[in-house]
Design a protein around this motif. Structure first.
Motif, PDB file in Angstrom:
ATOM      1  N   PHE A 195       0.873  -1.177   0.000  1.00  0.00           N
ATOM      2  CA  PHE A 195       0.000   0.000   0.000  1.00  0.00           C
ATOM      3  C   PHE A 195       0.906   1.221   0.000  1.00  0.00           C
ATOM      4  CE2 PHE A 195      -1.995  -3.300   2.780  1.00  0.00           C
ATOM      5  CZ  PHE A 195      -2.771  -3.850   1.781  1.00  0.00           C
ATOM      6  N   GLU A 204      -0.699   7.834   1.069  1.00  0.00           N
ATOM      7  CA  GLU A 204      -1.802   8.795   1.091  1.00  0.00           C
ATOM      8  C   GLU A 204      -2.331   9.042  -0.311  1.00  0.00           C
ATOM      9  OE1 GLU A 204      -0.768  11.377   5.103  1.00  0.00           O
ATOM     10  OE2 GLU A 204      -0.036  12.082   3.165  1.00  0.00           O
ATOM     11  N   ASN A 218      -4.359   6.063  -1.380  1.00  0.00           N
ATOM     12  CA  ASN A 218      -5.665   6.096  -0.721  1.00  0.00           C
ATOM     13  C   ASN A 218      -6.584   7.107  -1.378  1.00  0.00           C
ATOM     14  OD1 ASN A 218      -5.137   4.091   1.105  1.00  0.00           O
ATOM     15  ND2 ASN A 218      -4.256   5.490   2.617  1.00  0.00           N
ATOM     16  N   LYS A 219      -5.986   8.243  -1.761  1.00  0.00           N
ATOM     17  CA  LYS A 219      -6.791   9.279  -2.398  1.00  0.00           C
ATOM     18  C   LYS A 219      -7.365   8.771  -3.720  1.00  0.00           C
ATOM     19  CE  LYS A 219      -6.166  13.717  -3.899  1.00  0.00           C
ATOM     20  NZ  LYS A 219      -5.027  14.406  -4.498  1.00  0.00           N
ATOM     21  N   HIS A 257     -10.033   6.077  -2.910  1.00  0.00           N
ATOM     22  CA  HIS A 257     -11.245   6.570  -2.253  1.00  0.00           C
ATOM     23  C   HIS A 257     -12.027   7.558  -3.113  1.00  0.00           C
ATOM     24  CE1 HIS A 257      -9.550   5.374   1.919  1.00  0.00           C
ATOM     25  NE2 HIS A 257      -9.969   4.357   1.210  1.00  0.00           N
ATOM     26  N   PRO A 261     -14.722   4.466   1.423  1.00  0.00           N
ATOM     27  CA  PRO A 261     -13.749   3.794   2.297  1.00  0.00           C
ATOM     28  C   PRO A 261     -14.226   2.425   2.787  1.00  0.00           C
ATOM     29  CG  PRO A 261     -13.942   6.096   2.903  1.00  0.00           C
ATOM     30  CD  PRO A 261     -14.956   5.862   1.827  1.00  0.00           C
ATOM     31  N   ARG A 275      -8.315  -3.998   1.993  1.00  0.00           N
ATOM     32  CA  ARG A 275      -6.879  -4.194   1.814  1.00  0.00           C
ATOM     33  C   ARG A 275      -6.524  -5.564   2.343  1.00  0.00           C
ATOM     34  NH1 ARG A 275      -8.039   0.640   3.201  1.00  0.00           N
ATOM     35  NH2 ARG A 275      -7.307   2.379   1.932  1.00  0.00           N
ATOM     36  N   ARG A 286      -7.301  -0.807   7.961  1.00  0.00           N
ATOM     37  CA  ARG A 286      -7.933   0.389   7.406  1.00  0.00           C
ATOM     38  C   ARG A 286      -6.904   1.424   6.977  1.00  0.00           C
ATOM     39  NH1 ARG A 286     -13.352   1.509  10.696  1.00  0.00           N
ATOM     40  NH2 ARG A 286     -14.260  -0.522  10.275  1.00  0.00           N
ATOM     41  N   THR A 287      -7.386   2.445   6.325  1.00  0.00           N
ATOM     42  CA  THR A 287      -6.519   3.531   5.872  1.00  0.00           C
ATOM     43  C   THR A 287      -5.646   4.071   6.987  1.00  0.00           C
ATOM     44  OG1 THR A 287      -8.536   4.168   4.752  1.00  0.00           O
ATOM     45  CG2 THR A 287      -6.623   5.561   4.405  1.00  0.00           C
ATOM     46  N   GLU A 300      -1.572   4.187   7.221  1.00  0.00           N
ATOM     47  CA  GLU A 300      -0.821   5.439   7.301  1.00  0.00           C
ATOM     48  C   GLU A 300       0.005   5.516   8.583  1.00  0.00           C
ATOM     49  OE1 GLU A 300      -3.813   7.930   4.373  1.00  0.00           O
ATOM     50  OE2 GLU A 300      -3.464   8.692   6.388  1.00  0.00           O
TER      51      GLU A 300
END
Lengths: 381, 512
Positions: free
Chosen positions: B176, B184, B187-188, B191, B196, B201, B461-462, B466
């Motif tokens: 990821f 990030e 994810n952007k 998403h 979300p 993942r 999760r995101t 991160e």
């Protein structure tokens, strides 16, 4: 490795088990339960093989209790216990002791089994054939948390179901019930796919197969609609037809392995519904050792209430009247379907769909009318 | 396990009826990069195994998307072969018959608009022919650089649109990103197209029975949790070792390295599960909340040069075979600084763990393939036995063996039989293979089923992703600027620098 003991006792068997384990070098084993199989010589082999297969999923100590038949008064007074201890590769994944009981001791099998139970682990008793009428009060059954019977293997399965209902104690279960888990799961999945109310159900299968009755009772119990049990030549269960307010849902399995699921307005789909081996049934049975409340509720529903109109409907009315009522209901159903089809095409309903919905409704009405006299005749016989 | 998702309207569903399995609703799975290894060895067999266990809905459909010129039949044949070779459960004709009806193949590249139109056509056709109800999960088994393209294509062709109660989900594999920034960004991108809660993942470690069992062990029992804190625990070692080298994956591996490949996801997730507080319930939100909390409390060592080690395998012998060093592998830059071994020491700043170091290590070409979590306890504060009696006694430990030989070992001292008092370490063992099925489901089976059911318990999760990068980024940066990776001979348990790192703390690595 195998150790044969003749004219022995439970404590010698225990010693042999320890000796066997030492010899193959696994002093501690993670066995999770004791499975006691009570059977006769004729069925012992198949039952043990199924248990050994199942032990790959549930490592267990398997005790096979074989009561030998005494053929003379002299035999009956003499009593003897022979044991065959198997550990390692000969015993699936676990340990097996085959106990042969001769003469008087065969009436006191629990005295042999009790010292051989694994400490602090659950006990399951399985009667592949000749289950006692009241499993929980059987001396061996009383040792167990879970008592597995098989009404399929009995002379009068349907009558035996009623007996099971009378003596039901939490922890009782039946392989005929285990056999229908895939059917139940598929029927539940079918209802997941539609938002319809079920009006009536027909369960079709071979005669003398209590699984059909159990499935029918489960459906009747859960859905609270009339459920009809009809006969076919098998194998096993062959079809379940559910009449719903959005058309029939049919699960049809003609060959005992591949079934077809048809839902009104959806394409037919093939689903695998193979009849399972005893080993798989036992493995499923051992997966949960707590009381099966769903089974209890199904048994209590009562076999005799199948093929009758539910309590909420016209009980005690003339059969003819019931037939008329049913026909009217069916027509209403068909009308409702048509009405639904005519509602602005939110879901893209076409006129063709409306027609299609009408046909089964009519057919149902005719069928209902046609069946009513038959049922009456059956009740008289 | 999460509460059974009961369709309220379905009278045949009953929470008390525990024989009925969790069956996914009408749905299909689209695999991008279906010709890849992962798809052949893990995904296709997992789909078959699920079908064989009766957990897939009637009409379940499997769509393959790849560049290869295949007809539907070729694809079906490929799946057939993969299933026969790799599936866990026996091959059964009727199950195969059920599956094959919903198998389709779409040929094309990721930038090919026509191919995505064909994919949409296929999905619409499946909705009609198989009744999948518009519910599709897109499994992106593709190289990271293709992620944005595929995601954008899905958006462009309306494939990510959920209409009329149906769902569309995206399943993505590690990595990821390669640092916080890129994570990030990824994810952007994702998403922007998928909500979300519709992004899954895959960290296949979390699908493993042993990993789920960490929570059962800790929170369903009384005997472990009271000592699971700084008063009793001396330190924790989390190891993931591989015996293989990078094989032919130099292109992927060089520049990524062991820490990014393994520590960032698997080891930090294992650490979070080992160290987190008890969640209020076993649902996805509560679990994520606790994991996020503990990852947020992670403290890096002050001196990164002292408490982290990165290294590369050198030539040597691994299990009786001659192995070349990392720098000699084909396709590797001879001056590469990529780590094939990484060991780091982390602290957790909370009341439970203050002062207890967590040592995380991973590497390729180590002694053997093993993943384990060892919770090592302090020595008894006072020993009535004299020192000769306890000379051979080590520290007590609870070891969770994640793979292979899944199970739990408890190590403690016991008197050696004989007349003198002598105490030695013994271990008490719980092995999955002994107490439960020899056929526990594969991680991918569980995870694919969870995706179809929409259960996100076992997916990071995101925020977790991160936070993990926030932990790793400073370390990577330090390594990048200071020195060169240490070298260790293939087939050993890592560089001497790593042994010295623990020695300075008065500890040593377990030999797993």
């Amino acid at each position: 490795m195998k150790i044969d003991l003749t004219d022995t006792t439970a404590s010698k068997v225990n010693k042999a088990l320890v000796q066997g384990r030492r010899a193959i070098g696994t002093p501690a084993v993670g066995m999770v339960l004791t499975l006691v199989i009570v059977t006769d010589e004729e069925n012992a082999y198949d039952a043990l093989r199924a248990a050994n297969d199942a032990s790959h999923e549930h490592p267990s100590r398997t005790l096979v209790v074989i009561k030998r038949v005494s053929r003379s008064p002299r035999d009956r007074t003499q009593s003897r216990l022979d044991a065959e201890v198997r550990v390692g590769a000969d015993a699936g994944s676990g340990e097996t002791v085959v106990l042969r009981l001769y003469g008087e001791v065969s009436d006191h099998a629990q005295s042999v089994v009790l010292p051989l139970l694994l400490p602090d682990a659950p006990v399951v008793v399985w009667w592949p054939v000749n289950a006692p009428l009241d499993p929980a009060n059987d001396p061996l059954g009383a040792l167990a948390q879970r008592r597995v019977t098989d009404t399929y293997a009995s002379e009068q399965p349907v009558r035996e179901l009623s007996a099971r209902a009378d003596t039901y104690t939490p922890g009782d279960t039946d392989l005929s019930w285990t056999r229908i888990t895939p059917w139940r799961s598929m029927l539940a999945a079918a209802l997941d796919q539609v938002v319809c109310e079920v009006k009536a159900v027909e369960v079709e299968g071979e005669e003398f197969n209590p699984s059909c009755e159990l499935l029918a009772m489960w459906l009747a119990d859960r859905l609270d609609v009339p459920v009809k049990r009809s006969l076919s030549s098998g194998p096993g269960l062959t079809a379940v037809r559910m009449d719903t307010d959005c058309g029939p849902i049919v699960l049809d399995r003609a060959d005992g392995s591949l079934a077809t699921l048809s839902i009104q307005g959806q394409p037919d789909r093939a689903v695998a519904l193979k009849r399972r081996e005893t080993a798989e049934l036992i493995a499923e049975e051992l997966r949960r050792l707590d009381p099966d409340d769903t089974y209890a509720s199904v048994l209590r529903f009562g076999v005799e209430r199948l093929n009758s109109v539910p309590a909420s409907a016209v009980r005690g009315a003339e059969a003819a009247e019931a037939a008329v009522a049913k026909a009217v209901q069916a027509v209403a159903l068909a009308e409702a379907a048509v009405a639904k089809a005519e509602v602005p095409p939110a879901k893209g309903a076409s006129p063709a769909k409306g027609e299609a919905a009408e046909t089964p409704g009519e057919a149902d009405a005719q069928e209902a009318a046609a069946q009513e006299p038959m049922k009456k005749a059956a009740a008289n016989s | 396990m999460p509460p059974f998702t009961v369709t309220e309207a379905n009278p045949l569903r009953d929470a008390a009826d525990r024989r009925l399995p969790r069956i996914a609703g009408p749905s299909g799975l689209v695999i991008f990069g279906v010709t890849g290894d992962l798809s052949r060895k893990k995904l296709m067999p997992a789909v078959y195994d699920l079908a064989n266990r009766g957990l897939l809905p009637p009409g379940f459909s499997l769509v393959g998307f790849a560049r290869r010129e295949w007809a539907h039949e070729d694809f079906a044949q490929e799946v057939h072969d993969a299933v026969k070779e790799h599936a866990r459960t026996p091959f059964r004709e009727e199950v195969w018959h059920q599956l094959i009806q919903g198998m389709r193949f779409v040929q094309g590249t990721f930038d090919d608009d026509d191919a995505f139109e064909r994919l949409r056509g296929t999905i619409e056709e499946l909705d009609k022919a198989q009744g999948t109800g518009g519910n599709f999960a897109f499994y992106l088994s593709v190289p990271p650089r293709s992620f944005p393209v595929v995601i954008q294509q899905l958006k462009k062709h309306g494939l990510a649109d959920q209409t009329g109660g149906s769902w569309r989900r995206a399943v993505i594999e590690k990595p990821f990103g390669h640092d916080l920034n890129s994570a990030e960004q990824l994810n952007k991108v994702v998403h922007e197209v998928f909500a979300p809660d519709q992004v899954f993942r895959i960290d296949h470690y979390l699908g493993k029975e042993t990993v789920q069992n960490i929570l059962a062990l800790r929170f369903a029992n009384t005997m472990f949790e009271p000592i699971w804190n700084r008063s009793f625990v001396d330190h924790v070692q989390i190891t993931m070792a591989e015996d293989i080298g990078i094989g032919g994956r130099a292109g992927y591996y060089d520049g990524i390295g062991a820490a990014r490949d393994v520590i960032q996801n698997h080891l930090l997730q294992l650490m979070a599960l080992t160290a987190m507080e008890e969640p209020a319930s076993f649902d996805a939100d509560a679990l994520a909340a606790e994991k996020t909390k503990v990852l947020g409390a992670v403290r890096l060592p002050k001196d990164l040069g002292r408490d982290t080690v990165f290294a590369q395998y050198a030539a040597g012998w691994q299990g009786g075979e001659k192995a070349v060093g990392y720098l000699q592998e084909e396709g590797t830059d001879p001056r590469s600084k990529t780590d094939t071994y990484a060991a780091i020491k982390l602290g957790i700043d909370n009341r439970r763990w203050a002062g207890v170091p967590f040592y995380l290590r991973t590497g390729k070409r180590l002694g053997r393939r093993v993943t384990e979590i060892a919770v090592v306890f302090q020595r008894a504060p006072h020993s009535p036995f004299d020192t000769t009696a306890t000379e051979e006694l080590g520290q007590n430990a609870i070891v969770i063996r994640v793979q292979p030989d899944e199970g739990v070992t408890v190590r403690f001292g016991s008197k050696v039989p004989g007349t003198s008092m002598e105490i030695r370490d013994v271990s008490m063992d719980f092995a999955y293979g002994e107490s439960f099925t020899e056929s526990s489901p594969e991680a991918y089976e569980r995870l694919i089923l969870d995706v179809l059911l929409g259960d996100s318990n076992l997916f990071p999760r995101t925020e977790e992703v991160e936070l993990s990068w926030k932990i790793l980024d400073p370390i990577e940066e330090y390594w990048d600027q200071h020195g060169r990776p240490a070298q260790y001979p293939s087939g050993t348990w890592g560089p001497v620098e790593a042994d010295e790192m623990l020695k300075r703390d008065g500890r040593s690595w377990r030999r797993p």
